[in-house]
Design an enzyme around this catalytic site. Structure first.
Site, PDB file in Angstrom:
ATOM      1  N   ARG A  84     -30.475 -13.385   3.479  1.00 52.36           N
ATOM      2  CA  ARG A  84     -32.027 -13.737   3.455  1.00 52.36           C
ATOM      3  C   ARG A  84     -32.629 -13.351   5.013  1.00 52.36           C
ATOM      4  O   ARG A  84     -33.581 -12.958   5.042  1.00 52.36           O
ATOM      5  CB  ARG A  84     -31.999 -15.156   3.398  1.00 52.36           C
ATOM      6  CG  ARG A  84     -33.460 -15.792   3.399  1.00 52.36           C
ATOM      7  CD  ARG A  84     -33.490 -17.228   2.847  1.00 52.36           C
ATOM      8  NE  ARG A  84     -32.472 -18.061   3.677  1.00 52.36           N
ATOM      9  CZ  ARG A  84     -32.362 -19.386   3.458  1.00 52.36           C
ATOM     10  NH1 ARG A  84     -32.783 -19.867   2.265  1.00 52.36           N
ATOM     11  NH2 ARG A  84     -31.804 -19.838   4.467  1.00 52.36           N
ATOM     12  N   LYS A 185     -37.998 -16.638   6.776  1.00 53.71           N
ATOM     13  CA  LYS A 185     -37.751 -17.922   7.637  1.00 53.71           C
ATOM     14  C   LYS A 185     -37.919 -17.528   8.881  1.00 53.71           C
ATOM     15  O   LYS A 185     -37.234 -16.912   9.782  1.00 53.71           O
ATOM     16  CB  LYS A 185     -36.244 -18.412   7.345  1.00 53.71           C
ATOM     17  CG  LYS A 185     -36.015 -19.700   7.573  1.00 53.71           C
ATOM     18  CD  LYS A 185     -34.390 -20.013   6.945  1.00 53.71           C
ATOM     19  CE  LYS A 185     -34.255 -21.500   7.478  1.00 53.71           C
ATOM     20  NZ  LYS A 185     -34.995 -22.579   6.560  1.00 53.71           N
TER      21      LYS A 185
END
Ligand code: PLP
Length: 340
Positions: A84, A185
């Site tokens: 991620r 993120k």
């Protein structure tokens, strides 16, 4: 100042920073990642013109190391955090840190700070915060050419107060724009959520839920956790949206829900439908699940299972996932790996 292990009260840890003996750091310069290493330095020195300070080129991750009953230490799906972070970096025009090097670095930091991994049975864990910043000096808006990848670790308690429901409200502002950086993120999404969270706290709520940024019609997520609802018919429903962060806790709970005989569904969730959920919660690494006791929007308060007690399905899923993380339950998915 470096934290001393004898000063920590494992049963009463909050979610705060403690400066531990070792961090990990690697630098990207001259077009390649230089070998990283453990360091006792828990600060970064930056040029006043550093990219991250002005144009926000930053991505981060959050994962935990868990002390098992047999004394060993578990990591939970760290490769998904690594992957991620690659996705987040690409969205932010940063040079990704390699997946294998990420997982290896996490293990090095855990091992080096081993005495700070809280004892089994306290509900506490060692929180790891890998992050990456653009460090080159820039004035014009252009991606950095130099980067620093860094990991710090800090012991944290069982987030908030275990599996107790909290009241939530719905934000009138957005954390990420439509087709923006909601799937990455990155610090900017958090910066833009602070105002809404502060407002929610002032009004007596634990936090706020964000709606989809295009129409304000669908449920998106909380500032740092995805949303789920459980229908009376046994569906585990979680929003499908382009502007939410793909939570690893969410992906894990979707699998557990399926194997517990629930029907896992990822689809757009119109806010009007929240009335149909018998239970609801927020999912993320910090708390695993925070039950949503109530959700207040436009003067209307919707209560889920109970304002004081977590529902049975929520409790079962929580116990199952936490049981796997701490090595108390079988892990047929091979989600955990030990730090040797
Ligand atoms: C990190 C994060 C989550 C939770 O993801 P996990 O992988 O489950 O920890 C959810 N939403 C946002 C916005 C996040 O930044």
């Amino acid at each position: 100042m470096k934290e001393k292990v004898e000063n920590l009260d494992w049963n009463n840890l909050g979610f705060e920073y403690h400066d531990l003996p070792y961090d990990f750091e690697a630098k990207y310069k001259d077009g390649e990642w230089q070998p990283g290493e453990l360091t006792t330095r828990s600060s970064v020195e930056l040029s006043v013109a550093a990219e991250v300070l002005h144009y926000g080129q930053e991505v981060f991750e959050g994962l935990k190391a868990y002390r098992r009953k047999d004394g060993k230490i578990n990591l939970f799906r760290p490769e998904l955090n690594a992957e991620r972070m690659v996705d987040s970096a690409e969205r932010m025009m940063m040079v990704p840190y390699p997946v294998d090097a990420f997982v290896d670095a996490v293990k090095q930091v855990v091992k080096a700070n081993e005495e700070f991994v809280p004892p089994y049975g306290t509900g506490a864990s060692l929180y790891l915060r890998p992050f990456m910043i653009g460090t080159s000096s820039v004035v014009g808006v252009t991606p950095a050419t130099d980067y620093t990848f860094h990991i710090y670790a800090t012991p944290v308690g069982a987030y908030v107060n275990g599996l107790n429901p909290s009241p939530y409200t719905v934000s009138e502002y957005d954390r990420a724009s439509y087709a923006g950086t909601g799937q990455a993120k990155t610090s900017g999404n958090y910066a833009s959520s602070l105002f809404s969270s502060a407002k929610a706290h002032q009004e007596g709520y634990a936090d706020c839920l964000f709606l989809d940024p295009r129409e304000h019609k669908y449920v998106d997520e909380f500032g740092g956790a995805n949303f789920f609802g459980i229908t009376k018919e046994g569906q585990f429903v979680t929003p499908k949206s382009e502007s939410i962060l793909p939570s690893i806790t969410k992906r894990s709970l979707l699998q557990l829900a399926k194997d517990q005989g629930l029907d896992p569904v990822e689809r757009p969730v119109p806010f009007d439908e929240v009335d149909q959920f018998a239970e609801a919660g927020a999912m993320g690494t910090a708390a695993v699940i925070s039950p949503v006791g109530s959700l207040t929007y436009e003067g209307k308060k919707h209560v889920f299972y109970s304002e004081t007690e977590a529902g049975p399905v929520t409790t079962k899923l929580y116990n199952e996932l936490v049981g796997i993380q701490y090595g108390d339950r079988p892990d047929p998915y091979n989600w955990t790996q030990t730090v040797d």
